[in-house]
Design a protein around this motif. Structure first.
Motif, PDB file in Angstrom:
ATOM      1  N   GLN A 124       0.810  -1.222   0.000  1.00 51.00           N
ATOM      2  CA  GLN A 124       0.000   0.000   0.000  1.00 51.00           C
ATOM      3  C   GLN A 124       0.843   1.271   0.000  1.00 51.00           C
ATOM      4  O   GLN A 124       0.313   2.370   0.194  1.00 51.00           O
ATOM      5  N   VAL A 125       2.148   1.125  -0.194  1.00 51.72           N
ATOM      6  CA  VAL A 125       3.033   2.286  -0.318  1.00 51.72           C
ATOM      7  C   VAL A 125       3.099   2.679  -1.799  1.00 51.72           C
ATOM      8  O   VAL A 125       3.344   1.820  -2.649  1.00 51.72           O
ATOM      9  N   PRO A 126       2.868   3.972  -2.148  1.00 56.59           N
ATOM     10  CA  PRO A 126       2.561   5.110  -1.285  1.00 56.59           C
ATOM     11  C   PRO A 126       1.071   5.415  -1.167  1.00 56.59           C
ATOM     12  O   PRO A 126       0.711   6.490  -0.702  1.00 56.59           O
ATOM     13  N   THR A 127       0.214   4.473  -1.603  1.00 56.87           N
ATOM     14  CA  THR A 127      -1.227   4.735  -1.623  1.00 56.87           C
ATOM     15  C   THR A 127      -1.754   5.190  -0.268  1.00 56.87           C
ATOM     16  O   THR A 127      -2.560   6.130  -0.178  1.00 56.87           O
ATOM     17  N   ARG A 128      -1.295   4.539   0.790  1.00 53.76           N
ATOM     18  CA  ARG A 128      -1.756   4.879   2.133  1.00 53.76           C
ATOM     19  C   ARG A 128      -1.456   6.333   2.468  1.00 53.76           C
ATOM     20  O   ARG A 128      -2.287   7.044   3.043  1.00 53.76           O
ATOM     21  N   TRP A 129      -0.285   6.794   2.094  1.00 47.49           N
ATOM     22  CA  TRP A 129       0.112   8.170   2.405  1.00 47.49           C
ATOM     23  C   TRP A 129      -0.665   9.171   1.564  1.00 47.49           C
ATOM     24  O   TRP A 129      -1.016  10.250   2.033  1.00 47.49           O
ATOM     25  N   ILE A 138       8.000   8.657   5.308  1.00 45.93           N
ATOM     26  CA  ILE A 138       9.222   7.860   5.293  1.00 45.93           C
ATOM     27  C   ILE A 138       9.002   6.626   6.164  1.00 45.93           C
ATOM     28  O   ILE A 138       8.313   6.684   7.184  1.00 45.93           O
ATOM     29  N   SER A 139       9.573   5.504   5.760  1.00 46.18           N
ATOM     30  CA  SER A 139       9.430   4.287   6.552  1.00 46.18           C
ATOM     31  C   SER A 139      10.389   4.294   7.726  1.00 46.18           C
ATOM     32  O   SER A 139      11.472   4.887   7.657  1.00 46.18           O
ATOM     33  N   ILE A 140       9.958   3.657   8.814  1.00 48.51           N
ATOM     34  CA  ILE A 140      10.821   3.477   9.981  1.00 48.51           C
ATOM     35  C   ILE A 140      11.377   2.056   9.975  1.00 48.51           C
ATOM     36  O   ILE A 140      12.584   1.839  10.076  1.00 48.51           O
ATOM     37  N   VAL A 141      10.476   1.093   9.868  1.00 47.52           N
ATOM     38  CA  VAL A 141      10.875  -0.308   9.794  1.00 47.52           C
ATOM     39  C   VAL A 141       9.988  -1.027   8.793  1.00 47.52           C
ATOM     40  O   VAL A 141       8.848  -0.618   8.538  1.00 47.52           O
ATOM     41  N   GLU A 142      10.516  -2.100   8.238  1.00 43.46           N
ATOM     42  CA  GLU A 142       9.717  -3.042   7.448  1.00 43.46           C
ATOM     43  C   GLU A 142       9.777  -4.375   8.165  1.00 43.46           C
ATOM     44  O   GLU A 142      10.857  -4.943   8.337  1.00 43.46           O
ATOM     45  N   ASP A 178      12.321  17.653   9.079  1.00 46.11           N
ATOM     46  CA  ASP A 178      13.224  16.764   8.356  1.00 46.11           C
ATOM     47  C   ASP A 178      12.945  15.334   8.828  1.00 46.11           C
ATOM     48  O   ASP A 178      13.409  14.921   9.894  1.00 46.11           O
ATOM     49  N   LEU A 179      12.188  14.584   8.033  1.00 41.31           N
ATOM     50  CA  LEU A 179      11.806  13.229   8.440  1.00 41.31           C
ATOM     51  C   LEU A 179      12.994  12.275   8.459  1.00 41.31           C
ATOM     52  O   LEU A 179      13.011  11.321   9.246  1.00 41.31           O
ATOM     53  N   VAL A 180      13.973  12.503   7.608  1.00 44.51           N
ATOM     54  CA  VAL A 180      15.162  11.652   7.614  1.00 44.51           C
ATOM     55  C   VAL A 180      15.889  11.791   8.950  1.00 44.51           C
ATOM     56  O   VAL A 180      16.283  10.799   9.579  1.00 44.51           O
ATOM     57  N   ALA A 181      16.047  13.024   9.412  1.00 40.60           N
ATOM     58  CA  ALA A 181      16.694  13.269  10.706  1.00 40.60           C
ATOM     59  C   ALA A 181      15.832  12.754  11.850  1.00 40.60           C
ATOM     60  O   ALA A 181      16.344  12.213  12.844  1.00 40.60           O
ATOM     61  N   GLU A 182      14.519  12.887  11.701  1.00 41.06           N
ATOM     62  CA  GLU A 182      13.608  12.435  12.760  1.00 41.06           C
ATOM     63  C   GLU A 182      13.688  10.932  12.928  1.00 41.06           C
ATOM     64  O   GLU A 182      13.652  10.410  14.046  1.00 41.06           O
ATOM     65  N   ARG A 183      13.815  10.207  11.832  1.00 41.50           N
ATOM     66  CA  ARG A 183      13.907   8.748  11.896  1.00 41.50           C
ATOM     67  C   ARG A 183      15.128   8.293  12.683  1.00 41.50           C
ATOM     68  O   ARG A 183      15.088   7.274  13.388  1.00 41.50           O
ATOM     69  N   LEU A 184      16.212   9.029  12.590  1.00 44.17           N
ATOM     70  CA  LEU A 184      17.447   8.656  13.289  1.00 44.17           C
ATOM     71  C   LEU A 184      17.288   8.659  14.804  1.00 44.17           C
ATOM     72  O   LEU A 184      18.055   8.009  15.520  1.00 44.17           O
ATOM     73  N   LYS A 185      16.280   9.372  15.302  1.00 38.37           N
ATOM     74  CA  LYS A 185      16.077   9.478  16.744  1.00 38.37           C
ATOM     75  C   LYS A 185      15.316   8.287  17.330  1.00 38.37           C
ATOM     76  O   LYS A 185      15.183   8.172  18.549  1.00 38.37           O
ATOM     77  N   GLU A 196      16.003  -5.416  14.899  1.00 36.45           N
ATOM     78  CA  GLU A 196      16.757  -5.932  13.752  1.00 36.45           C
ATOM     79  C   GLU A 196      16.236  -5.411  12.415  1.00 36.45           C
ATOM     80  O   GLU A 196      16.919  -5.481  11.390  1.00 36.45           O
ATOM     81  N   TYR A 197      15.003  -4.878  12.425  1.00 37.32           N
ATOM     82  CA  TYR A 197      14.401  -4.392  11.185  1.00 37.32           C
ATOM     83  C   TYR A 197      14.585  -2.889  10.988  1.00 37.32           C
ATOM     84  O   TYR A 197      14.126  -2.332  10.000  1.00 37.32           O
ATOM     85  N   PHE A 198      15.241  -2.260  11.939  1.00 37.26           N
ATOM     86  CA  PHE A 198      15.429  -0.805  11.872  1.00 37.26           C
ATOM     87  C   PHE A 198      16.671  -0.489  11.042  1.00 37.26           C
ATOM     88  O   PHE A 198      17.777  -0.885  11.383  1.00 37.26           O
ATOM     89  N   HIS A 199      16.464   0.214   9.951  1.00 34.34           N
ATOM     90  CA  HIS A 199      17.581   0.584   9.071  1.00 34.34           C
ATOM     91  C   HIS A 199      17.508   2.089   8.808  1.00 34.34           C
ATOM     92  O   HIS A 199      16.467   2.606   8.408  1.00 34.34           O
ATOM     93  N   THR A 200      18.605   2.769   9.014  1.00 33.23           N
ATOM     94  CA  THR A 200      18.607   4.226   8.878  1.00 33.23           C
ATOM     95  C   THR A 200      19.195   4.694   7.549  1.00 33.23           C
ATOM     96  O   THR A 200      19.198   5.886   7.257  1.00 33.23           O
ATOM     97  N   ASP A 201      19.674   3.753   6.737  1.00 37.82           N
ATOM     98  CA  ASP A 201      20.366   4.179   5.524  1.00 37.82           C
ATOM     99  C   ASP A 201      19.493   4.104   4.276  1.00 37.82           C
ATOM    100  O   ASP A 201      19.976   4.279   3.155  1.00 37.82           O
ATOM    101  N   LYS A 202      18.201   3.858   4.450  1.00 42.60           N
ATOM    102  CA  LYS A 202      17.309   3.804   3.301  1.00 42.60           C
ATOM    103  C   LYS A 202      17.064   5.210   2.749  1.00 42.60           C
ATOM    104  O   LYS A 202      16.847   6.150   3.496  1.00 42.60           O
ATOM    105  N   ASN A 203      17.094   5.310   1.429  1.00 40.92           N
ATOM    106  CA  ASN A 203      16.745   6.576   0.778  1.00 40.92           C
ATOM    107  C   ASN A 203      15.323   6.446   0.255  1.00 40.92           C
ATOM    108  O   ASN A 203      15.086   6.253  -0.934  1.00 40.92           O
ATOM    109  N   ASP A 204      14.344   6.528   1.155  1.00 36.63           N
ATOM    110  CA  ASP A 204      12.963   6.230   0.769  1.00 36.63           C
ATOM    111  C   ASP A 204      11.984   7.310   1.227  1.00 36.63           C
ATOM    112  O   ASP A 204      10.849   7.021   1.586  1.00 36.63           O
ATOM    113  N   LEU A 205      12.421   8.555   1.202  1.00 35.29           N
ATOM    114  CA  LEU A 205      11.526   9.661   1.521  1.00 35.29           C
ATOM    115  C   LEU A 205      10.622   9.933   0.323  1.00 35.29           C
ATOM    116  O   LEU A 205      11.097  10.167  -0.777  1.00 35.29           O
ATOM    117  N   TYR A 206       9.313   9.867   0.562  1.00 33.47           N
ATOM    118  CA  TYR A 206       8.331  10.163  -0.484  1.00 33.47           C
ATOM    119  C   TYR A 206       7.809  11.577  -0.317  1.00 33.47           C
ATOM    120  O   TYR A 206       7.569  12.034   0.807  1.00 33.47           O
TER     121      TYR A 206
END
Length: 264
Positions: A124-129, A138-142, A178-185, A196-206
């Motif tokens: 449902q990405v990006p339909t949900r948004w 931006i995704s936090i975890v998958e 800045d959602l990218v910076a917010e995710r890092l927190k 284990e599913y948390f990844h901060t290096d994804k370039n997936d800002l919509y």
């Protein structure tokens, strides 16, 4: 031209701007083409999206009986943390629940009014948004199932809202962050089972760009239960809302299962 049929949520196509479609049984309408034109909406009756009977709609496009029996509207839909298919435990229909719950889910941050945390299936990405009227997401975890997504959302609800302020969203009164910076927190805020599913290096800002000619200063929600006929000039489409020149807004999704006649 006249279009008639049962309302269901507008189908969307990601683009610049987002493309919107009203789809009926025998026709469809690209709503973007109606911008700056007069549109008349007339209420004609009801038809349950589940059983197809001409029964009054109770919630989410379903009649009363279907709402309390169909697995498509179980409590775990709105509260993913209640999902139990990963345990082999049924709510209403285990086969259906396994199909929906046991697939990749995304926990995300979105900017629709305030910063919002939410859950959606990966498909449902990006339909949900788009449906939420989010300007960015931006995704936090998958994670592999709905339950893990649900407990992650619960953990983050004390830091972010899980609701959209629809009035602010439609007035384009949104925060800028800045959602990218917010995710890092967030790494230390999510449950241990999900680390284990948390990844901060994804370039997936919509970024979502909506077809809106003019945002209203005040909004007034159109209810087909109270007003059976309305006519106005369409000035924008955002989320699942039609925005008219007099500040009237119509939430298509809130009236799923309503039979309407549209005059264009």
């Amino acid at each position: 031209m006249t279009y008639q049929g049962v309302l269901s949520k507008m189908q969307t196509e990601f683009g610049d701007p987002i493309q919107y479609y009203l789809v009926f049984e025998n026709s469809f309408l690209n709503v973007n083409q109606l911008l700056n034109k007069e549109l008349e909406i007339n209420f004609e009756g009801y038809q349950c999206l589940n059983c197809g009977k001409k029964k009054k709609i109770f919630r989410q496009g379903f009649c009363y009986d279907c709402f309390y029996s169909s697995p498509a509207v179980g409590d775990w839909i709105m509260k993913p943390e209640l999902s139990t298919a990963h345990l082999g435990v049924a709510d209403r229909d285990l086969e259906y629940e396994e199909q929906v719950q046991l697939q990749p889910h995304i926990v995300y941050l979105a900017l629709s009014s305030e910063v919002k945390v939410g859950v959606t299936r990966k498909t449902q990405v990006p339909t949900r948004w788009i449906d939420q009227g989010a300007s960015q997401a931006i995704s936090i975890v998958e994670v592999p199932n709905r339950y893990l997504a649900g407990i992650t959302e619960v953990a983050l609800k004390s830091h972010y809202t899980d609701k959209t302020n629809w009035r602010k969203m439609l007035q384009n009164d949104i925060v800028h962050l800045d959602l990218v910076a917010e995710r890092l927190k967030l790494e230390n805020l999510i449950p241990a089972e999900v680390q284990e599913y948390f990844h901060t290096d994804k370039n997936d800002l919509y970024e979502m760009h909506f077809p809106v000619l003019n945002y209203p200063k005040k909004v007034n929600s159109l209810s087909l239960d109270k007003t059976h006929s309305y006519k106005g000039k369409l000035m924008g489409i955002k989320g699942q809302y039609l925005i008219f020149d007099d500040g009237t807004v119509f939430n298509v999704r809130s009236f799923e299962g309503y039979v309407v006649r549209l005059e264009v």
